[in-house]
Structure formats: C-alpha cells, structure tokens
Motif scaffolding. Structure first.
Motif, mmCIF file in Angstrom:
data_model
loop_
_atom_site.group_PDB
_atom_site.id
_atom_site.type_symbol
_atom_site.label_atom_id
_atom_site.label_comp_id
_atom_site.label_asym_id
_atom_site.label_seq_id
_atom_site.Cartn_x
_atom_site.Cartn_y
_atom_site.Cartn_z
ATOM 1 N N MET A 1 -26.550 39.710 -15.656
ATOM 2 C CA MET A 1 -26.516 40.619 -14.457
ATOM 3 C C MET A 1 -27.639 39.939 -13.374
ATOM 4 S SD MET A 1 -27.593 44.671 -14.350
ATOM 5 C CE MET A 1 -28.852 44.606 -15.623
ATOM 6 N N ALA A 2 -27.364 39.888 -12.070
ATOM 7 C CA ALA A 2 -28.108 39.507 -11.100
ATOM 8 C C ALA A 2 -29.270 40.311 -11.025
ATOM 9 C CB ALA A 2 -27.493 39.218 -9.972
ATOM 10 N N GLU A 3 -30.371 40.013 -10.638
ATOM 11 C CA GLU A 3 -31.559 41.058 -10.329
ATOM 12 C C GLU A 3 -32.362 39.957 -9.119
ATOM 13 O OE1 GLU A 3 -34.017 42.662 -13.493
ATOM 14 O OE2 GLU A 3 -35.753 42.598 -12.217
ATOM 15 N N VAL A 4 -32.659 41.086 -8.201
ATOM 16 C CA VAL A 4 -33.567 40.297 -7.015
ATOM 17 C C VAL A 4 -34.634 39.975 -7.417
ATOM 18 C CG1 VAL A 4 -34.448 41.061 -5.061
ATOM 19 C CG2 VAL A 4 -32.538 42.055 -5.533
ATOM 20 N N LYS A 5 -35.387 38.687 -6.891
ATOM 21 C CA LYS A 5 -36.640 38.469 -7.392
ATOM 22 C C LYS A 5 -37.794 39.311 -6.898
ATOM 23 C CE LYS A 5 -35.282 33.843 -7.252
ATOM 24 N NZ LYS A 5 -35.904 32.578 -8.097
ATOM 25 N N ARG A 6 -38.612 39.506 -7.517
ATOM 26 C CA ARG A 6 -39.976 40.024 -7.440
ATOM 27 C C ARG A 6 -40.631 39.594 -6.213
ATOM 28 N NH1 ARG A 6 -41.278 43.185 -11.687
ATOM 29 N NH2 ARG A 6 -43.668 43.087 -11.373
ATOM 30 N N LYS A 7 -41.099 40.794 -5.242
ATOM 31 C CA LYS A 7 -41.780 40.286 -4.054
ATOM 32 C C LYS A 7 -43.142 40.723 -4.044
ATOM 33 C CE LYS A 7 -38.067 38.728 -2.141
ATOM 34 N NZ LYS A 7 -37.952 37.468 -1.536
ATOM 35 N N LYS A 8 -44.020 40.114 -3.087
ATOM 36 C CA LYS A 8 -45.223 40.660 -3.153
ATOM 37 C C LYS A 8 -45.580 41.262 -1.584
ATOM 38 C CE LYS A 8 -47.714 38.380 -6.534
ATOM 39 N NZ LYS A 8 -48.487 39.076 -7.261
ATOM 40 N N PHE A 18 -35.618 45.342 -7.145
ATOM 41 C CA PHE A 18 -34.317 46.497 -7.319
ATOM 42 C C PHE A 18 -33.252 45.754 -8.073
ATOM 43 C CE2 PHE A 18 -36.576 48.070 -3.367
ATOM 44 C CZ PHE A 18 -36.520 49.377 -3.601
ATOM 45 N N LYS A 19 -32.823 46.721 -8.970
ATOM 46 C CA LYS A 19 -31.674 46.110 -9.588
ATOM 47 C C LYS A 19 -29.968 46.621 -8.986
ATOM 48 C CE LYS A 19 -33.951 46.024 -14.142
ATOM 49 N NZ LYS A 19 -33.937 46.772 -15.324
ATOM 50 N N ALA A 20 -30.226 47.258 -8.504
ATOM 51 C CA ALA A 20 -28.824 47.856 -7.483
ATOM 52 C C ALA A 20 -29.361 48.230 -5.889
ATOM 53 C CB ALA A 20 -28.298 49.053 -8.234
ATOM 54 N N TRP A 21 -28.329 47.610 -5.198
ATOM 55 C CA TRP A 21 -28.675 47.775 -3.725
ATOM 56 C C TRP A 21 -27.539 48.575 -3.064
ATOM 57 C CZ3 TRP A 21 -32.972 45.720 -1.496
ATOM 58 C CH2 TRP A 21 -33.740 44.883 -2.164
ATOM 59 N N SER A 22 -28.041 49.184 -1.924
ATOM 60 C CA SER A 22 -27.206 49.908 -1.136
ATOM 61 C C SER A 22 -27.676 49.475 0.494
ATOM 62 C CB SER A 22 -27.260 51.463 -1.215
ATOM 63 O OG SER A 22 -28.766 51.976 -0.587
ATOM 64 N N PHE A 23 -26.816 49.890 1.463
ATOM 65 C CA PHE A 23 -27.236 49.361 2.737
ATOM 66 C C PHE A 23 -28.453 50.170 3.218
ATOM 67 C CE2 PHE A 23 -26.967 50.093 7.394
ATOM 68 C CZ PHE A 23 -26.725 48.454 7.561
ATOM 69 N N SER A 24 -28.768 51.373 2.737
ATOM 70 C CA SER A 24 -30.006 52.024 3.234
ATOM 71 C C SER A 24 -31.024 51.475 2.249
ATOM 72 C CB SER A 24 -29.776 53.593 2.949
ATOM 73 O OG SER A 24 -29.670 53.786 1.597
ATOM 74 N N ARG A 25 -31.015 51.210 1.180
ATOM 75 C CA ARG A 25 -32.103 50.723 0.265
ATOM 76 C C ARG A 25 -32.557 49.292 1.100
ATOM 77 N NH1 ARG A 25 -31.456 51.635 -6.162
ATOM 78 N NH2 ARG A 25 -31.548 53.877 -6.046
ATOM 79 N N LEU A 26 -31.219 48.478 1.464
ATOM 80 C CA LEU A 26 -31.673 47.165 1.976
ATOM 81 C C LEU A 26 -32.284 47.370 3.282
ATOM 82 C CD1 LEU A 26 -31.769 44.125 2.020
ATOM 83 C CD2 LEU A 26 -29.404 44.284 3.069
ATOM 84 N N GLY A 27 -32.020 48.343 4.066
ATOM 85 C CA GLY A 27 -32.801 48.666 5.199
ATOM 86 C C GLY A 27 -34.071 49.162 4.976
ATOM 87 N N ASP A 28 -34.503 49.859 4.219
ATOM 88 C CA ASP A 28 -35.698 50.529 4.007
ATOM 89 C C ASP A 28 -36.682 49.177 3.416
ATOM 90 O OD1 ASP A 28 -34.683 53.204 4.673
ATOM 91 O OD2 ASP A 28 -34.467 53.646 2.452
ATOM 92 N N ALA A 35 -42.849 50.913 1.073
ATOM 93 C CA ALA A 35 -42.333 52.122 1.385
ATOM 94 C C ALA A 35 -41.174 52.174 0.459
ATOM 95 C CB ALA A 35 -42.078 52.438 2.916
ATOM 96 N N ALA A 36 -40.256 51.295 0.643
ATOM 97 C CA ALA A 36 -38.723 51.243 -0.163
ATOM 98 C C ALA A 36 -39.106 51.574 -1.760
ATOM 99 C CB ALA A 36 -38.226 50.090 -0.163
ATOM 100 N N LYS A 37 -40.141 50.965 -2.341
ATOM 101 C CA LYS A 37 -40.707 51.082 -3.681
ATOM 102 C C LYS A 37 -40.971 52.505 -3.821
ATOM 103 C CE LYS A 37 -44.098 49.990 -6.977
ATOM 104 N NZ LYS A 37 -44.593 51.369 -7.387
ATOM 105 N N TYR A 38 -41.783 53.193 -3.021
ATOM 106 C CA TYR A 38 -42.223 54.624 -3.173
ATOM 107 C C TYR A 38 -40.933 55.572 -3.101
ATOM 108 C CZ TYR A 38 -46.882 53.050 -2.199
ATOM 109 O OH TYR A 38 -48.222 52.402 -2.082
ATOM 110 N N LYS A 39 -40.118 55.184 -2.125
ATOM 111 C CA LYS A 39 -39.030 56.030 -1.942
ATOM 112 C C LYS A 39 -37.662 56.198 -3.017
ATOM 113 C CE LYS A 39 -35.240 57.008 1.347
ATOM 114 N NZ LYS A 39 -34.680 56.510 2.893
ATOM 115 N N HIS A 40 -37.608 54.768 -3.331
ATOM 116 C CA HIS A 40 -36.138 54.336 -4.385
ATOM 117 C C HIS A 40 -36.610 54.175 -5.855
ATOM 118 C CE1 HIS A 40 -33.655 54.384 -0.748
ATOM 119 N NE2 HIS A 40 -34.406 53.397 -0.270
ATOM 120 N N LEU A 41 -37.844 53.739 -6.077
ATOM 121 C CA LEU A 41 -38.164 53.489 -7.533
ATOM 122 C C LEU A 41 -39.154 54.632 -7.989
ATOM 123 C CD1 LEU A 41 -38.787 49.545 -7.384
ATOM 124 C CD2 LEU A 41 -36.664 50.931 -7.942
#
Length: 131
Positions: A1-8, A18-28, A35-41
């Motif tokens: 399973m592919a996983e996005v690399k960790r970012k700083k 993130f292990k799974a993406w959507s258009f809105s998650r990517l935009g966030d 902010a994306a971490k706070y909202k989605h994770l």
C-alpha cells in the motif's frame, strides 16, 4: 500500500502523512499542512460557520442531488441555466453523489478498505452499457 511521505511544517513539527486522499484533503494540505492535520487526522473542528456564498453553493448542490434522485419533480430555479443538461442526466438515469474509492494501483476498493488510497464523491455520473 502506498503512503504519502511525511512532511515537515514550517515550524519544524512532524506531520504524519495521509494514507488516503480526496480532492478536499489535498486542497487543505496544499493550503496549510498543519491545518489539514488538525482537520483530517486530529478531527478538530476549526469552524462550523459557513459564509453566505458557501451556504448558497451547498443549497444549490443539494437541490441538484435531490432533482437527480427524483426527490424534486421540477427543476429548481437555481439550476435553470442548466435545464438541458439536467434533462439529459435524468433521461440517462444519472446517479448523484456516487462514492468511488481506489487503491494506489487505481483498482476499485471499498470506501473504508485498508487499501483505499483515494476517495472521491462524483456529483453525477451515468453508466454506459457495453455491447
């Protein structure tokens, strides 16, 4: 399973990928990874107040869904400029709000499968029969 690399983040704090993406998650995430971490994770609610434009767009979106699903018999005024397109979608028995999920190899999977890499909700789609 592919996983996005960790970012700083710009502050140096580690943000898990993130292990799974959507258009809105990517935009966030592109606007602000923290902010994306706070909202989605972390599932923190930043604000539940919608702007008037967002409220209007959400209402029109819901009306379109209800019209395609047959919950509204007549085309709402908000969709009048797309009368021909919506007539065609109804004629073709379009499905509204279809939920599609794919793994990293772009093979269809269940919405909450552990192999889900991307999720999307399609506003409307039709199914073409094959000969």
């Amino acid at each position: 399973m592919a996983e996005v690399k960790r970012k700083k983040s710009s502050g140096g704090a580690d943000i898990p990928g993130f292990k799974a993406w959507s258009f809105s998650r990517l935009g966030d995430w592109e606007r602000c990874p923290k902010a994306a971490k706070y909202k989605h994770l972390d599932k923190l609610v930043v604000s539940d107040k919608m702007s008037p434009a967002l409220e209007r767009g959400s209402r029109i979106h819901k009306e379109a869904e209800q019209y395609l699903n047959g919950e509204l018999r007549t085309l709402p005024e908000s969709l009048k400029y797309f009368k021909d397109e919506y007539a065609d979608l109804r004629k073709k028995k379009a499905v509204a709000e279809g939920q599609w999920a794919f793994d990293a190899g772009l093979q269809p999977v269940e919405w909450f499968s552990p192999f889900t890499w991307v999720r999307m909700i399609v506003d409307a789609h039709t199914v073409n029969s094959r000969s």
